[in-house]
Motif scaffolding. Sequence first.
Motif, short mmCIF file in Angstrom:
data_model
loop_
_atom_site.label_atom_id
_atom_site.label_comp_id
_atom_site.label_asym_id
_atom_site.label_seq_id
_atom_site.Cartn_x
_atom_site.Cartn_y
_atom_site.Cartn_z
N LEU A 87 0.98 -1.14 0.11
CA LEU A 87 0.09 0.04 -0.06
C LEU A 87 0.86 1.35 0.05
CD1 LEU A 87 -2.65 -0.88 2.15
CD2 LEU A 87 -3.09 -0.82 -0.02
N MET A 88 2.28 1.02 0.23
CA MET A 88 3.10 2.23 0.12
C MET A 88 3.10 2.79 -1.40
SD MET A 88 3.45 3.09 3.19
CE MET A 88 5.09 4.39 3.15
N VAL A 89 3.15 1.90 -2.29
CA VAL A 89 3.22 2.22 -3.56
C VAL A 89 2.07 3.48 -3.92
CG1 VAL A 89 3.16 1.59 -5.95
CG2 VAL A 89 4.40 0.16 -4.28
N PRO A 90 0.91 2.98 -3.83
CA PRO A 90 -0.14 3.94 -4.18
C PRO A 90 -0.15 5.08 -3.41
CG PRO A 90 -1.30 1.94 -3.70
CD PRO A 90 0.18 1.80 -3.48
N LEU A 91 0.42 5.35 -2.37
CA LEU A 91 0.81 6.40 -1.31
C LEU A 91 1.90 7.18 -2.00
CD1 LEU A 91 -0.01 8.24 1.10
CD2 LEU A 91 1.49 6.73 2.49
N LEU A 92 2.82 6.71 -2.55
CA LEU A 92 3.97 7.40 -3.25
C LEU A 92 3.35 8.18 -4.67
CD1 LEU A 92 6.91 4.93 -2.54
CD2 LEU A 92 6.80 7.15 -1.52
N ILE A 93 2.57 7.23 -5.15
CA ILE A 93 2.19 7.86 -6.45
C ILE A 93 1.40 9.10 -5.98
CG2 ILE A 93 0.33 7.35 -8.28
CD1 ILE A 93 1.57 4.43 -8.38
N ILE A 94 0.54 9.02 -4.86
CA ILE A 94 -0.30 10.27 -4.66
C ILE A 94 0.54 11.53 -4.21
CG2 ILE A 94 -2.08 11.00 -2.89
CD1 ILE A 94 -3.28 8.11 -2.97
N VAL A 95 1.32 11.15 -3.42
CA VAL A 95 2.08 12.34 -3.02
C VAL A 95 3.05 12.94 -4.12
CG1 VAL A 95 2.12 11.70 -0.49
CG2 VAL A 95 4.14 10.99 -2.03
N ASN A 96 3.29 11.97 -5.19
CA ASN A 96 4.22 12.67 -6.21
C ASN A 96 3.19 12.93 -7.54
OD1 ASN A 96 6.52 12.46 -4.85
ND2 ASN A 96 6.95 10.28 -5.71
N SER A 97 1.88 13.04 -7.28
CA SER A 97 1.05 13.10 -8.35
C SER A 97 1.37 14.66 -9.12
CB SER A 97 -0.39 13.14 -8.15
OG SER A 97 -0.85 13.87 -6.85
N ASN A 98 1.71 15.55 -8.14
CA ASN A 98 1.90 17.04 -8.97
C ASN A 98 3.41 17.05 -8.98
OD1 ASN A 98 2.17 19.71 -9.56
ND2 ASN A 98 1.45 20.47 -7.35
N PRO A 99 3.76 17.09 -10.50
CA PRO A 99 5.07 17.12 -10.65
C PRO A 99 5.81 18.41 -10.40
CG PRO A 99 3.75 17.16 -12.80
CD PRO A 99 2.88 17.19 -11.46
N ASP A 100 5.08 19.48 -10.10
CA ASP A 100 5.87 20.94 -9.62
C ASP A 100 6.29 20.64 -8.28
OD1 ASP A 100 5.80 21.62 -12.31
OD2 ASP A 100 3.82 22.49 -11.98
N ALA A 101 5.58 19.70 -7.58
CA ALA A 101 5.56 19.84 -6.08
C ALA A 101 5.63 18.26 -5.40
CB ALA A 101 4.60 20.51 -5.12
N GLN A 102 6.67 17.49 -5.99
CA GLN A 102 6.68 16.11 -5.61
C GLN A 102 7.44 16.19 -4.20
OE1 GLN A 102 8.95 14.26 -8.59
NE2 GLN A 102 7.35 13.64 -9.84
N TRP A 103 6.91 15.06 -3.48
CA TRP A 103 7.18 14.98 -2.13
C TRP A 103 8.72 14.40 -1.94
CZ3 TRP A 103 2.99 13.95 1.98
CH2 TRP A 103 2.16 15.07 2.07
N MET A 104 8.64 13.29 -2.92
CA MET A 104 9.92 12.38 -3.04
C MET A 104 10.42 12.28 -4.58
SD MET A 104 8.78 9.29 -0.41
CE MET A 104 10.22 8.89 -0.30
#
Length: 171
Positions: A87-104
């Motif tokens: 379930l960490m994979v979808p969470l990473l996709i969500i937090v990186n969904s904005n290409p201008d403000a990626q968390w990771m």
Amino acid sequence: IISNVTSADAEVLTGPHLSLSCIRCDDIPQMADVSIFLQIPQFSLIGASEILASITSLEFFYSQAPISMRSLTQAFNLLTSAIGSILMVPLLIIVNSNPDAQWMPSNLDNGHLDWFFYVTAGIMAMNMLLFWWLSNDYKYKTEEMADTDLTDDQQQIVNSLSDANEDKKYM
């Protein structure tokens, strides 16, 4: 939860200290100003929590499950750990969904790894509250109840072992 908050706090305290660009342009690999020992609290907390959680859950599933289902319940216990990791994979996709403000992003100095750690700590806290709420009415199986799961042959073996142990006490 505490280890994730500690990791997030360490990220906030250290900030960006090493850019990958200076490694590519310099013959001498650069080193960050941050000491590796800053990771000791997080790894100690994670190690201690893994030990405590694993032993407790294995003992719980072994003592509370019917004899014929003990292996299956312990397998489901490990399966839930695997599902949590997946379930960490979808969470990473969500937090990186904005290409201008990626968390990771690929260069973590440009991201918000601390925010990710705080979010995962919050998810764990909510999960802990849900677990507490769901398990509040659980009735533990006593040893007498566990004996009713045994077949007649199994009960005879248990009784003979108990009798043998009683005889050894008086020798």
